[in-house]
Scaffold this active site. Structure first.
Site, mmCIF file in Angstrom:
data_model
loop_
_atom_site.group_PDB
_atom_site.id
_atom_site.type_symbol
_atom_site.label_atom_id
_atom_site.label_comp_id
_atom_site.label_asym_id
_atom_site.label_seq_id
_atom_site.Cartn_x
_atom_site.Cartn_y
_atom_site.Cartn_z
ATOM 1 N N HIS A 36 -22.618 9.194 10.028
ATOM 2 C CA HIS A 36 -23.382 10.447 10.027
ATOM 3 C C HIS A 36 -24.148 10.636 8.715
ATOM 4 C CE1 HIS A 36 -22.081 12.015 13.914
ATOM 5 N NE2 HIS A 36 -20.915 11.450 13.654
ATOM 6 N N THR A 37 -24.441 9.551 8.070
ATOM 7 C CA THR A 37 -25.258 9.589 6.852
ATOM 8 C C THR A 37 -26.712 9.245 7.165
ATOM 9 O OG1 THR A 37 -24.506 7.335 6.505
ATOM 10 C CG2 THR A 37 -23.457 9.043 5.166
ATOM 11 N N ASP A 38 -26.949 8.534 8.270
ATOM 12 C CA ASP A 38 -28.308 8.010 8.536
ATOM 13 C C ASP A 38 -29.352 9.120 8.671
ATOM 14 O OD1 ASP A 38 -27.170 8.771 10.959
ATOM 15 O OD2 ASP A 38 -27.953 7.061 12.095
ATOM 16 N N LEU A 126 -20.757 -0.160 20.008
ATOM 17 C CA LEU A 126 -20.975 -1.437 19.316
ATOM 18 C C LEU A 126 -22.416 -1.914 19.531
ATOM 19 C CD1 LEU A 126 -17.545 -3.180 20.010
ATOM 20 C CD2 LEU A 126 -18.260 -1.863 18.015
ATOM 21 N N ASP A 173 -28.920 0.210 14.026
ATOM 22 C CA ASP A 173 -28.491 -0.744 15.046
ATOM 23 C C ASP A 173 -29.457 -1.919 15.183
ATOM 24 O OD1 ASP A 173 -26.738 1.298 15.280
ATOM 25 O OD2 ASP A 173 -27.322 1.888 17.315
ATOM 26 N N TYR A 223 -23.408 16.599 18.173
ATOM 27 C CA TYR A 223 -24.341 15.908 17.277
ATOM 28 C C TYR A 223 -25.467 16.851 16.851
ATOM 29 C CZ TYR A 223 -27.810 12.322 15.941
ATOM 30 O OH TYR A 223 -28.738 11.567 15.283
HETATM 31 P P1 ADP Z 1 -24.020 0.994 23.237
HETATM 32 O O1 ADP Z 1 -25.340 0.657 22.639
HETATM 33 O O2 ADP Z 1 -23.138 1.775 22.322
HETATM 34 O O3 ADP Z 1 -23.299 -0.187 23.813
HETATM 35 P P2 ADP Z 1 -25.697 2.443 25.040
HETATM 36 O O4 ADP Z 1 -25.422 3.470 26.059
HETATM 37 O O5 ADP Z 1 -26.651 2.769 23.956
HETATM 38 O O6 ADP Z 1 -24.285 1.985 24.455
HETATM 39 O O7 ADP Z 1 -26.254 1.141 25.747
HETATM 40 C C1 ADP Z 1 -25.580 0.569 26.843
HETATM 41 C C2 ADP Z 1 -26.569 0.181 27.924
HETATM 42 O O8 ADP Z 1 -27.269 -1.027 27.540
HETATM 43 C C3 ADP Z 1 -25.917 -0.162 29.231
HETATM 44 O O9 ADP Z 1 -25.681 0.997 29.995
HETATM 45 C C4 ADP Z 1 -26.950 -1.071 29.869
HETATM 46 O O10 ADP Z 1 -27.985 -0.317 30.442
HETATM 47 C C5 ADP Z 1 -27.513 -1.827 28.679
HETATM 48 N N1 ADP Z 1 -26.794 -3.114 28.513
HETATM 49 C C6 ADP Z 1 -26.039 -3.498 27.467
HETATM 50 N N2 ADP Z 1 -25.496 -4.724 27.672
HETATM 51 C C7 ADP Z 1 -25.926 -5.127 28.872
HETATM 52 C C8 ADP Z 1 -25.692 -6.295 29.676
HETATM 53 N N3 ADP Z 1 -24.911 -7.287 29.246
HETATM 54 N N4 ADP Z 1 -26.304 -6.368 30.876
HETATM 55 C C9 ADP Z 1 -27.085 -5.350 31.318
HETATM 56 N N5 ADP Z 1 -27.326 -4.235 30.620
HETATM 57 C C10 ADP Z 1 -26.748 -4.111 29.421
HETATM 58 MG MG MG Z 2 -26.799 2.101 21.985
#
Ligand code: ADP
Ligand code: MG
Length: 386
Positions: A36-38, A126, A173, A223
């Site tokens: 929460h610094t960004d 992640l 990220d 947030y």
């Molecule tokens: P985080 O970035 O924390 O993992 P997000 O909600 O920002 O969570 O992003 C996740 C989304 O990215 C998934 O719902 C999907 O739409 C997409 N995604 C990530 N990895 C895959 C994958 N291996 N195959 C298909 N879509 C993916």
């Molecule tokens: Mg994400």
């Protein structure tokens, strides 16, 4: 699947072509410290993890884009001239967002066949989304001979998420997924967008990530509230101290302490977290550079306490994970990511990792009835052509 098997699958899905192709990878990340610094113009210290999106790509002779998601076993097709939001296949929008931003840089993109798979847990903090964007950007720029340096590509991928997907993420990220390096963490200054590699290669320690499996439900509303409280603090200090204060980044902890009695309690706590967290990130950089892992671990522990008590973005499950980790001898443990679920990051002696993992799973299950996932990772490489 290894590389050959992936290309075999690619050949099954798409028509055979004799055009330029390549295979690309981009990793997920864990933020070691600096939460929460960004959005307060501060510092973060993420590392790339050894989990990634792998993407195979080949140019086409037309303006079509065909994308096969191996994990969802789903093929989606569209024209480069029609990059509209896909309400059915949400994952497609991460790629469409990157294509949209790339078309602003280079109008004449060629059509492409894409196939991808990933082993980053999705929606656990992640950053599988940034990995998907960065892998796409790397594949498309390479095949189309578009020259973008690492920072430009990371910023482009961020714009894809901001503008097309509609998630107002910061730069962390995409920066770490694109610019990370093996055995290095990345210190990012979220005000100047400058970055610096920080060595992280102590052979005795390992990073262990514990997934609480709690959905990050409250994140959005809480947030926005935190951001508002941070703005309120900035306005207060502008009036009291110095009109040139732009963000909590510009404050010293002593100044925050000085006005404790004058600030609403919650605003004081939010400011205290952000300002002290920035100090901890910079101290962590020094500790890692000096190979002082125990000192780094203490900073991680202090970060968690601050996030839990002052910023109030933890939850009972994350607190329990941290408590178990500390009891089991982790040198440092903290929640990572926005909070209210997601993962913790732990600094653990390498020789103790197996025992640590077993204890976390057992104790966490006992106390929450949830099954934690545990991932062990060293700082991995950033995005690259394989
Ligand atoms: P985080 O970035 O924390 O993992 P997000 O909600 O920002 O969570 O992003 C996740 C989304 O990215 C998934 O719902 C999907 O739409 C997409 N995604 C990530 N990895 C895959 C994958 N291996 N195959 C298909 N879509 C993916
Ligand atoms: Mg994400």
């Amino acid at each position: 699947m290894n590389k050959e098997q992936l290309w075999e699958k690619f050949a099954e899905v798409f028509t055979k072509l004799d055009l330029k192709k390549g295979i690309y990878a981009a990793p997920g990340r864990v933020n070691l410290i600096g939460e929460h610094t960004d959005y307060n113009d501060g510092f973060v210290l993420p590392m790339a993890i050894e989990k990634e999106i792998t993407m195979l790509a080949q140019l086409r002779n037309d303006q079509q884009v065909k994308i096969y998601s191996l994990d969802y076993d789903k093929l989606v097709e569209f024209d480069l001239l029609d990059l509209s939001y896909d309400k059915t296949n949400i994952w497609v929008n991460y790629l469409k967002g990157v294509l949209t931003e790339l078309q602003k840089v280079e109008q004449q993109l060629q059509g492409v066949n894409l196939m991808f798979t990933g082993n980053i847990p999705q929606g656990s903090g992640l950053s599988s989304s940034a990995a998907l964007e960065v892998a796409t950007a790397l594949a498309i720029t390479d095949l189309n001979n578009i020259e973008l340096n690492g920072v430009e590509m990371a910023l482009l991928a961020q714009r894809a998420e901001n503008n097309f997907v509609g998630v107002q993420c910061g730069i962390m990220d995409q920066y770490i997924s694109r610019l990370g390096q093996k055995d290095q963490a990345l210190l990012i200054d979220c005000r100047s967008n400058e970055y610096e590699l920080v060595p992280f290669a102590n052979p005795d320690y390992q990073i262990v990530i514990c997934n609480s499996k709690v959905e990050r439900g409250l994140v959005d509303s809480e947030y926005n509230q935190r951001r508002q409280e941070c703005n309120q603090a900035v306005k207060f200090f502008q009036a009291k101290e110095n009109s040139s204060i732009q963000a909590l980044r510009d404050l010293k902890l002593a100044t925050v302490e000085q006005y404790k009695a004058d600030l609403p309690a919650n605003v004081y706590k939010r400011a205290h977290h952000v300002v002290s967290e920035n100090e901890r990130v910079l101290a962590s950089k020094e500790a890692l550079a000096q190979n002082e892992m125990l000192q780094f671990g203490k900073l991680m522990n202090a970060s968690h306490l601050s996030l839990s008590r002052d910023y109030e973005v933890s939850c009972s499950e994350l607190d329990i994970l941290v408590e178990i980790a500390q009891k089991e001898g982790a040198a440092g443990a903290r929640m990572t990511g926005a909070g209210f679920g997601g993962c913790t990051v732990n600094l653990v002696k390498k020789e103790a990792v197996a025992e640590f993992t077993a204890a976390i799973k057992k104790e966490y299950k006992k106390r929450t009835n949830l099954s934690a996932d545990v991932y062990v990772s060293n700082p991995g490489p950033g995005a690259r052509k394989l």
